[in-house]
Design an enzyme around this catalytic site. Structure first.
Site, PDB file in Angstrom:
ATOM      1  N   HIS A   1      -1.291  16.391  26.202  1.00  0.00           N
ATOM      2  CA  HIS A   1      -1.152  17.501  27.153  1.00  0.00           C
ATOM      3  C   HIS A   1       0.087  18.321  26.788  1.00  0.00           C
ATOM      4  O   HIS A   1       1.098  17.767  26.341  1.00  0.00           O
ATOM      5  CB  HIS A   1      -1.028  16.953  28.578  1.00  0.00           C
TER       6      HIS A   1
ATOM      7  N   GLU B   1      -6.411  24.153  26.294  1.00  0.00           N
ATOM      8  CA  GLU B   1      -5.517  24.571  27.372  1.00  0.00           C
ATOM      9  C   GLU B   1      -4.409  25.445  26.798  1.00  0.00           C
ATOM     10  O   GLU B   1      -3.360  24.921  26.372  1.00  0.00           O
ATOM     11  CB  GLU B   1      -4.878  23.348  28.036  1.00  0.00           C
TER      12      GLU B   1
HETATM   13  P1  13P Z   1      -3.503  24.351  36.167  1.00  0.00           P
HETATM   14  O1  13P Z   1      -4.959  24.231  36.517  1.00  0.00           O
HETATM   15  O2  13P Z   1      -2.587  24.095  37.327  1.00  0.00           O
HETATM   16  O3  13P Z   1      -3.204  25.602  35.427  1.00  0.00           O
HETATM   17  O4  13P Z   1      -3.182  23.146  35.145  1.00  0.00           O
HETATM   18  C1  13P Z   1      -3.946  23.028  34.003  1.00  0.00           C
HETATM   19  C2  13P Z   1      -3.603  21.731  33.365  1.00  0.00           C
HETATM   20  O5  13P Z   1      -2.543  21.595  32.782  1.00  0.00           O
HETATM   21  C3  13P Z   1      -4.552  20.638  33.502  1.00  0.00           C
HETATM   22  O6  13P Z   1      -4.264  19.618  32.614  1.00  0.00           O
END
Ligand code: 13P
Length: 267
Positions: free
Chosen positions: A94, A166
């Protein structure tokens, strides 16, 4: 049939009783859907009690992190081996772990391998920062992150990994800029192409690719409608039972939209 994967990453929020209450509320609202898989990633401390509480027909559990060695003198860490009876998934790489805890490409690679070794499905997070995007480095960053993370796996093992795109700039607690579905589509296509080039078309077809970044119940449809988007990884909105159950409902609606029924993917 690929099940749509909806993952709620609670990050470092909710103590044991708050987590239990949220699961209770979600259980009241979320129905069992054969083709939607709902995964909760609470804090490590909460996994054990939640594993006893959850209706396993509705929810699976994920850990947010684990250590790459199976056992030994690593004070403060919890291994994938210790988690294997508790969770189906572990989030690996992450951006918050990469940025705040300095997890580099080698560590992420070793964690993906440790997950597979312990029969836990890794949810590998990849994504560029705002600075990297502005410098035109998005593809290079994604290429490097994917190449190195999957490098110790067989084609078969790769096909079992989940990749979550992400972009750091789209995460609500960073800048929270909404990524346009078109931008996400380009990245998802690129990610699958990387897998295809490295591990062949079977692995590329089978691997699940998710999107994450400020997803909520209002905008999730735009991402889930992208061809090749197999689900979403949700942070902030997963702490709100209205929003998270709304996301699951929307995923069901997208999956069963008339134009999708003819593609033969649904049962
Ligand atoms: P948000 O949905 O708060 O932007 O977070 C995304 C995230 O990091 C999920 O792992």
């Amino acid at each position: 049939m690929k099940r749509t994967l909806i993952v709620g990453n609670w990050k470092m929020n909710l103590d044991t009783s708050q987590a239990s209450l949220l699961v209770h509320r979600l259980e009241e609202r979320i129905k069992i859907h054969q083709d939607i898989e709902v995964v909760l990633a609470p804090s490590l401390l909460t996994l054990q009690p939640l594993s006893l509480q959850i209706d396993r027909r509705k929810f699976r559990l994920a850990a947010q992190n684990a250590y790459l060695k199976d056992e030994g003198a690593f004070t403060g860490e919890v291994s994938f081996t210790m988690l294997r009876d508790l969770v189906h998934y572990v989030i690996v790489g992450h951006s918050e772990r990469r940025l705040y805890f300095h997890e580099d490409l080698d560590m992420v690679r070793d964690k993906v391998a440790a997950a597979i070794r312990n029969e836990i499905t890794p949810i590998l997070c990849v994504g560029e920062t705002q600075v990297e995007r502005r410098a035109g480095e998005t593809k290079q960053v994604l290429h490097d992150q994917i190449m190195s993370a999957l490098s110790n796996l067989t084609d078969q093992e790769v096909s079992e990994v989940v990749i979550a795109y992400e972009p750091v700039w789209a995460i609500s607690t960073f800048s929270g800029i909404l990524a346009k579905p078109d931008e996400v589509k380009q990245a998802l296509v690129f990610i699958r192409k990387q897998v295809e080039d490295l591990y062949g078309s079977r692995a590329a077809k089978k691997i699940r690719v998710l999107y994450g970044g400020s997803v909520d119940d209002q905008i999730v449809g735009g991402y889930l409608e992208i061809e090749g988007c197999d689900g979403v990884l949700v942070g902030g909105a997963s702490l709100n039972y209205h929003k998270f159950s709304g996301i699951v409902e929307k995923a069901y609606a997208v999956k069963h939209a008339p134009e999708k029924e003819s593609d033969g993917e649904d049962s």
